[in-house]
Design a protein around this motif. Structure first.
Motif, short mmCIF file in Angstrom:
data_model
loop_
_atom_site.label_atom_id
_atom_site.label_comp_id
_atom_site.label_asym_id
_atom_site.label_seq_id
_atom_site.Cartn_x
_atom_site.Cartn_y
_atom_site.Cartn_z
N VAL A 175 -30.84 -0.81 26.42
CA VAL A 175 -30.89 0.64 26.66
C VAL A 175 -29.99 1.31 25.64
N GLY A 176 -30.48 2.39 25.04
CA GLY A 176 -29.63 3.14 24.11
C GLY A 176 -29.81 4.63 24.33
N ARG A 177 -28.76 5.39 24.00
CA ARG A 177 -28.87 6.85 24.12
C ARG A 177 -29.19 7.38 22.73
N VAL A 178 -30.35 8.03 22.59
CA VAL A 178 -30.77 8.46 21.25
C VAL A 178 -30.68 9.97 21.07
N GLY A 179 -30.36 10.67 22.13
CA GLY A 179 -30.21 12.13 22.02
C GLY A 179 -29.41 12.60 23.22
N ASP A 219 -16.65 0.30 20.20
CA ASP A 219 -16.68 1.76 19.99
C ASP A 219 -17.77 2.14 19.00
N ALA A 220 -18.00 1.25 18.01
CA ALA A 220 -19.01 1.57 17.00
C ALA A 220 -20.42 1.36 17.53
N MET A 221 -20.58 0.55 18.57
CA MET A 221 -21.92 0.22 19.07
C MET A 221 -22.33 1.02 20.31
N TYR A 222 -21.34 1.38 21.12
CA TYR A 222 -21.69 1.97 22.42
C TYR A 222 -21.40 3.46 22.48
N ASP A 223 -22.24 4.15 23.22
CA ASP A 223 -22.06 5.58 23.42
C ASP A 223 -20.85 5.78 24.33
N SER A 224 -19.93 6.64 23.91
CA SER A 224 -18.67 6.74 24.65
C SER A 224 -18.85 7.35 26.03
N LEU A 225 -19.85 8.19 26.21
CA LEU A 225 -20.05 8.83 27.53
C LEU A 225 -20.75 7.89 28.52
N THR A 226 -21.84 7.27 28.07
CA THR A 226 -22.68 6.53 29.04
C THR A 226 -22.47 5.02 28.97
N ARG A 227 -21.78 4.52 27.96
CA ARG A 227 -21.51 3.10 27.74
C ARG A 227 -22.78 2.26 27.53
N VAL A 228 -23.92 2.91 27.23
CA VAL A 228 -25.08 2.13 26.76
C VAL A 228 -25.02 2.15 25.23
N LEU A 229 -25.92 1.43 24.55
CA LEU A 229 -25.89 1.39 23.08
C LEU A 229 -26.04 2.79 22.52
N ASN A 230 -25.42 3.05 21.38
CA ASN A 230 -25.60 4.37 20.76
C ASN A 230 -26.88 4.35 19.92
N ARG A 231 -27.18 5.50 19.37
CA ARG A 231 -28.43 5.69 18.63
C ARG A 231 -28.61 4.66 17.51
#
Ligand SMILES: Nc1nc2c(ncn2[C@@H]2O[C@H](COP(=O)(O)OP(=O)(O)OP(=O)(O)O)[C@@H](O)[C@H]2O)c(=O)[nH]1
Length: 386
Positions: free
Chosen positions: A274-278, A202-214
């Protein structure tokens, strides 16, 4: 026969999971205790259900009857536990258990194993989601009861057969206490592991897209940078995404973001990230990739999107991507690299969108978005160094 065995095993596992899983609404820090206590109730139920018929077989109907009483109490306790009456559930279980032990000690020739059951009750108490003060108070009561039980006058007969049976029951009881302690400790470790994995994810991945978070993608970028590995960064932004939200609603917008993230992940190699940055902006890290490799990756992504457009309720949503690429040899600091990729992304947008820019713009002043992204990198580096 084998398939029947597997089917039964699967059903039992499902049932066990359903009985022990914490309700979704339960706060994260209470889930572990909830699940381990539910497992203890079920484990105690299974073991005592296995032992109850034996008591009748060896002509100990009183102990057999008490076993059945315990079984009923465990079911009630489990139901109450699921309704989050945690303390009431444990009180019912402990009280029934104590009656079982006290009567058992009074009628059995060999008391050893039953005394150890009280030790197990203490373990249960410590694992329960109760206040520390309550635990200390009940522990004091348990110690007093244990000492009292030790001095109970035996009510049993002393003939040879009865003491042989009692010794066998006592050995069985001791073995069960060992089994229960081992299972509880192993399950406790497994549950802790499971929850730690979940919190980390949960701390590492974006909850919507399941790629790495910012934060996670910037941290990974900083690791590549510090280890002086050659890599490329690609900033990917969905074009006119606001129109999708405006025309089809935010939920559809979310589904499109999920589709894009999945497509990005599937178009890359295993070692890429892959990460979501915005909002509708993604950052790709391509280790050991030079300019031509990253352009090839970007082309692959665009082809993949053209071949697999986002379809929702049979409506095809046309989405295009703009991308800016920079490679690690183009900057003195990681933030330079991200800023450069962002300037190139901005150039791709300005040039009409739906394109990839991988050259030029080395000297242009940083855009506001680039500064925002670069701050993200700095923060990731600070967290990493802390
Ligand atoms: N559905 C959804 N929309 C989001 C999310 N995060 C941001 N957005 C939306 O993404 C849109 C981004 O809009 P803009 O920054 O104007 O960019 P754009 O419309 O893609 O235009 P260009 O980038 O210039 O092509 C805004 O409408 C945000 O509300 C999200 O998590 N879900």
């Amino acid at each position: 026969m084998r398939s029947l065995f597997f089917a039964i095993r699967q059903k039992c596992t499902e049932l066990w999971r359903r009985c022990t899983k914490a309700p979704d609404a339960l706060a994260a820090e209470r889930r572990r205790s909830f699940e381990i206590m539910a497992e203890i109730y079920l484990l105690a139920f299974c073991l005592q259900a296995a032992v109850a018929p034996l008591m009748f077989l060896v002509d100990r109907p009183l102990l057999g009857g008490l076993n059945l009483l315990c079984l009923a109490a465990y079911v009630v306790a489990l139901v109450l536990h699921h309704r989050l009456f945690v303390a009431t559930a444990l009180t019912i279980k402990l009280c029934t258990f104590l009656v079982f032990v006290i009567v058992g000690v009074a009628v059995a020739a060999n008391q050893t194993s039953l005394i150890y059951y009280l030790l197990f009750a203490e373990v249960e108490l410590m694992l329960a989601d109760l206040r520390r003060r309550t635990k200390i108070l009940v522990t004091a009561c348990l110690i007093a009861i244990t000492l009292g039980v030790l001095h109970l006058p035996p009510l049993h007969g002393t003939d040879a057969t009865s003491s042989a049976v009692d010794t066998m029951l006592s050995d069985l009881g001791l073995a069960l206490v060992f089994v229960m302690l081992c299972v509880v400790i192993l399950r406790m470790l497994a549950i802790t592991d499971h929850h730690e994995h979940r919190y980390r994810s949960d701390a590492m991945y974006d909850s919507l897209t399941r790629v790495l978070n910012r934060r996670a993608i910037f941290e990974r970028a900083s690791v590549h940078w510090r280890t002086q590995r050659d890599f490329a960064v690609v900033l990917v932004d969905a074009d006119h995404f606001k129109e999708i939200n405006d025309n089809h609603g935010h939920t559809t917008g979310d589904a499109v973001l999920y589709h894009l993230a999945t497509l990005l992940r599937e178009s890359l190699r295993g070692e890429d990230s892959v990460g979501r940055v915005g909002g509708e902006e993604f950052l790709l890290l391509l280790p050991d990739a030079g300019k031509s490799d990253s352009i090839a990756a970007a082309t692959r992504i665009r082809d993949s999107l053209a071949n697999h457009p986002c379809r929702l309720d049979k409506v095809e949503l046309s989405v295009t991507l703009s991308m800016g690429i920079a490679t690690s040899d183009e900057g003195l600091h990681l933030r330079d690299l991200i800023e450069l990729a962002d300037r190139r992304l901005y150039a791709a947008k300005s040039a009409g969108r739906d394109q990839v820019v991988a050259e030029g713009y080395l000297d242009t002043a940083a855009s506001r978005n680039a500064q925002r992204l670069a701050q993200g990198v700095e923060r990731a580096l600070e967290t990493d160094e802390a």
